[in-house]
Each structure stands twice: as C-alpha cells, then as structure tokens.
Write a protein that holds these residues in place. Structure first.
Motif, PDB file in Angstrom:
ATOM      1  N   THR A   6      18.164  15.681 -12.641  1.00 50.11           N
ATOM      2  CA  THR A   6      18.524  16.458 -13.830  1.00 50.11           C
ATOM      3  C   THR A   6      18.521  15.596 -15.086  1.00 50.11           C
ATOM      4  N   ARG A   9      14.864  15.054 -16.167  1.00 53.02           N
ATOM      5  CA  ARG A   9      14.266  16.258 -16.740  1.00 53.02           C
ATOM      6  C   ARG A   9      14.716  16.507 -18.173  1.00 53.02           C
ATOM      7  N   LYS A  10      15.760  15.848 -18.617  1.00 49.36           N
ATOM      8  CA  LYS A  10      16.224  16.008 -20.002  1.00 49.36           C
ATOM      9  C   LYS A  10      15.286  15.319 -20.993  1.00 49.36           C
ATOM     10  N   ILE A  49       7.692  14.432 -17.386  1.00 49.91           N
ATOM     11  CA  ILE A  49       8.265  15.709 -16.991  1.00 49.91           C
ATOM     12  C   ILE A  49       7.199  16.782 -17.231  1.00 49.91           C
ATOM     13  N   ASP A  52       8.518  22.163 -13.716  1.00 42.74           N
ATOM     14  CA  ASP A  52       9.830  21.932 -13.099  1.00 42.74           C
ATOM     15  C   ASP A  52       9.826  20.680 -12.240  1.00 42.74           C
ATOM     16  N   SER A  53       8.963  19.737 -12.583  1.00 40.72           N
ATOM     17  CA  SER A  53       8.834  18.547 -11.744  1.00 40.72           C
ATOM     18  C   SER A  53       8.950  17.265 -12.562  1.00 40.72           C
ATOM     19  N   VAL A  54       9.190  16.187 -11.834  1.00 41.20           N
ATOM     20  CA  VAL A  54       9.215  14.839 -12.402  1.00 41.20           C
ATOM     21  C   VAL A  54       8.092  14.073 -11.721  1.00 41.20           C
TER      22      VAL A  54
END
Length: 179
Positions: A6, A9-10, A49, A52-54
């Motif tokens: 999380t 993803r920021k 990013i 919805d993935s890294v």
C-alpha cells in the motif's frame, strides 16, 4: 528488508533504489545444498506503479560460492542479472497479465525483498557447476566398481551396439555397390 504494497502504491511516479545487502546467512540457511558463501548483494532498479500492481525492475549482482556438481568442491561465480516482477494484492487480477510475466500475489501487504533477491539468486545457479580443473580435465568421478559417465558416452555406446537380430542386415549394405 520489506516493502509495504500500500505504501508503494502511493507513489505516483516511478522511483529508483540502490541497495547493498548482506544476505549470506539467510541464503546458506535456506539453501544449504546450493549456497556455500555469498558476497554483499547489489540490488538496484526501479519501482513503477501501473493499474493495481507494483512492478519491480532490478539488477542483482554478487559473487556466489556454490558446490561443484561433481566433487562438491567450492566454485566461485559472479552473478549479474536482471529481474522484472509484478506484485498484485488481488488474485483475480493475475489472469489479466500475459502468461510469461512473473506475477506474485502479495500476502499481508508485505513484499519481502530479501526473499525476492534470494529466490532469484538461487534460480541463476546452473544445474551443472564445475571447478576450472574439472572443466579442463573432463574426468568423471569413479570409485570401487562404479564410474560416472557422460550422456555423450552413453549415446556412443548405444550407437556401437547392434541388435543381434539386425547384425546380418548390416553386412548386406557393405556388399551392395549401388548404395
């Protein structure tokens, strides 16, 4: 070292990292049959990013000592390779990626960077590792009433052996001047 999914993803923009890590003890404990010794590991690359993935694109380099596959004597090798791994936190997203892409499911919001590095290092170790002397001499180990032979030796033995039922046919081709 751990990264939190999380938190990663920021980041709106890709970010660079360059770390030197000492994972020798963990590598030897996790893979005692594969790793004897490991120098500090250089781990550098970019985290991006996307959707919805890294995505982690990185270069891993280190000096690794592994046992010879013939004699178990230590063999030092230099590893320098690239990885690209995709991390997602939702299993339903995995199917949206191409089959050849490495997609990992994040558990408990944690990406274990140490495990990522260790696993990829061990994957780089070839199945057959020989000391320089073993490569040069090409001598296979042997003992009392046993000997290791190469696949080429096995194949040449099979080629030399003629099925006794076909032995007479082999002589026919030598006598025929048209062949």
């Amino acid at each position: 070292m751990e990264w939190y999914f999380t938190e990663l993803r920021k980041h709106k923009e890709p970010f660079q990292f360059d770390e030197t890590m000492d994972l020798e003890q963990s590598l030897v404990e996790r893979f005692p049959d594969v790793v004897i010794k490991c120098s500090p590991i250089n781990f550098k690359g970019t985290v991006t990013i996307e959707r919805d993935s890294v995505i982690i694109d990185a270069e891993i380099s280190c000096d690794l000592t592994v046992p010879s596959s013939r004699s178990l004597k230590p063999v030092r090798m230099n590893l320098d390779f690239f990885i690209s791994e995709i991390y997602v936190d939702n299993p339903s997203i995995i199917d949206s990626f191409a089959k050849e892409e490495v997609v990992m499911l994040v558990e408990d919001d944690v990406i274990s960077v140490d495990k990522l590095i260790e696993d990829n290092i061990v994957l780089q170790v070839p199945m057959q590792v020989l000391t320089p002397e073993e490569e040069k001499e090409g001598v296979m180990p042997s003992g009392a009433e046993w000997q290791v032979i190469s696949e080429m030796d096995v194949e040449s033995e099979h080629e030399k052996q003629v099925d006794p039922r076909l032995a007479k046919l082999k002589g026919l081709l030598k006598d025929n001047p048209e062949s």
